[in-house]
Design an enzyme around this catalytic site. Structure first.
Site, PDB file in Angstrom:
ATOM      1  N   ASP A 220      34.542  -1.108  90.505  1.00 19.58           N
ATOM      2  CA  ASP A 220      33.731  -1.952  91.397  1.00 19.58           C
ATOM      3  C   ASP A 220      33.537  -1.320  92.782  1.00 19.58           C
ATOM      4  OD1 ASP A 220      34.115  -3.846  89.285  1.00 19.58           O
ATOM      5  OD2 ASP A 220      35.957  -4.527  90.249  1.00 19.58           O
TER       6      ASP A 220
ATOM      7  N   GLU B 122      26.938 -11.033  87.366  1.00 20.90           N
ATOM      8  CA  GLU B 122      27.857 -10.782  88.475  1.00 20.90           C
ATOM      9  C   GLU B 122      27.409  -9.524  89.232  1.00 20.90           C
ATOM     10  OE1 GLU B 122      31.673 -10.232  86.643  1.00 20.90           O
ATOM     11  OE2 GLU B 122      31.085  -8.370  85.639  1.00 20.90           O
TER      12      GLU B 122
END
Length: 357
Positions: A53, A260
């Site tokens: 991420d 997301e």
């Protein structure tokens, strides 16, 4: 680990293959079956820890990367992401893409977040007020995700967390965007384990489940940040993500709808909202005329990586654009990922060339 050992590890462990992998063909003889060499577009930026991420920013002419820090928690994998149970954040930096990467060590530990209970997930960072701010989601004592903020005098930290989460914040995957007028916006949200499906009109309902195929897809959220960067200046609102006809997506449009990993950047006066489709494993993007949207879907930035999740950031450095992302090249395990970077290219019409990882 070479690809043959990697393949045998998967077979021995009985691991389920990700969306862009296929199980080896079964054979009844004793002939050795060689797997083709795996080819990757880029290599992991660091190999001594597992990272994912990556939120990248250019501060003081240097690239700083704020990733999740994956560890083997021993928690069984499920659709809620319970196996992603980060305990701290490290900050990485480098002078330029391709240069030496420095790991600055632990920037923030969950033990030092007064309101945190468990599961630090993907962070982001920003610079304002001569201060560096780290935004992060973590579950509180009620097991509900909220977004917190910590501050430091240095981009690499260490960061000191506020005693409470940002009032009115919820869900996961914060992304901070600074517009040309100096205003800052926080984008956030993630369905399934990210709990966004439980929030309606900014109210939490634990009984709410995932949307049905013909239901309208859940929309990402955003709010303008106050000048102190520790609170919202406006109410949280939904961001309209639409197709070329201006229609909202349905949940069954899961190759295009939001799941997301929000990221916002600006290119030639247009606002680019990019995100992950989650269970179809793509990074997509949409374009709008202002930071509030609506954003019109335009296409795929990154095809599925090796591994289940896909999460990214986009920055400009020295006249070139770069996509930071992750896969599971080092471990072959969904929950032990590694961050990477590759150059991003725009077409003359402002569209982004699709990347095959």
């Amino acid at each position: 680990m070479n690809s043959l050992r990697y393949l045998f590890t998967f077979i021995a462990a009985g691991t389920i293959y990700s969306c862009n992998q296929s199980a080896p063909k079964q054979t009844t003889d004793t002939t050795t079956v060689k797997s083709p060499e795996k080819k990757y577009l880029s290599q992991p930026l660091v190999t001594h820890i597992y990272t994912a991420d990556p939120s990248a920013h250019v501060f003081n002419g240097r690239i700083y990367i704020y990733p999740s820090h994956d560890t083997a928690t021993g928690v069984p994998e499920d659709d809620l992401g319970s196996h992603f149970d980060m305990r701290d954040f490290h900050v990485l930096s480098m002078d330029s893409v391709g240069g030496h990467v420095t790991d600055h060590g632990v920037a923030l530990d969950i033990k030092n977040i007064p309101w945190a209970h468990r599961q630090l997930w993907a962070p982001d960072a920003a610079f304002a007020n001569n201060t560096y701010y780290l935004f992060f989601p973590v579950k509180d004592s009620q097991d509900i995700f909220h977004i917190g903020v910590a501050s430091s005098s240095k981009p690499e930290g260490p960061f000191k967390a506020e005693k409470t989460p940002i009032k009115g914040s919820y869900s996961i995957d914060p992304c901070v965007f600074r517009d040309d007028d100096g205003k800052y916006y926080l984008y956030f949200g993630g369905i399934w384990g990210g709990q966004l499906q439980r929030w309606n009109n900014n109210q939490y309902d634990s009984s709410k489940g995932n949307r049905k195929p013909n239901d309208q897809a859940i929309l990402p959220r955003m709010a303008q940040l106050s000048p102190d960067m520790k609170s919202f200046a406006t109410p949280v609102k939904e961001i309209k993500l639409v197709d070329e006809k201006g229609d909202l997506f349905k949940e069954k449009d899961n190759d295009k709808r939001f799941f997301e990993a929000s990221w916002v950047h600006k290119y030639k006066g247009k606002y680019y909202f990019s995100y992950s489709t989650g269970d179809t494993h793509q990074l997509c993007y949409a374009i709008g005329d202002n930071p509030y949207g609506p954003f019109t879907y335009k296409g795929v930035i990154l095809k599925p990586v090796e591994g289940w999740t896909s999460h990214h950031s986009i920055i400009e450095k020295d006249g070139k654009w770069y996509l930071f992302y992750h896969d599971v090249q080092l471990s072959g395990k969904t929950y032990l990922r590694n961050v990477k970077v590759t150059e991003l290219h725009y077409n003359e019409d402002g569209s982004i060339e699709t990347i095959t990882p």
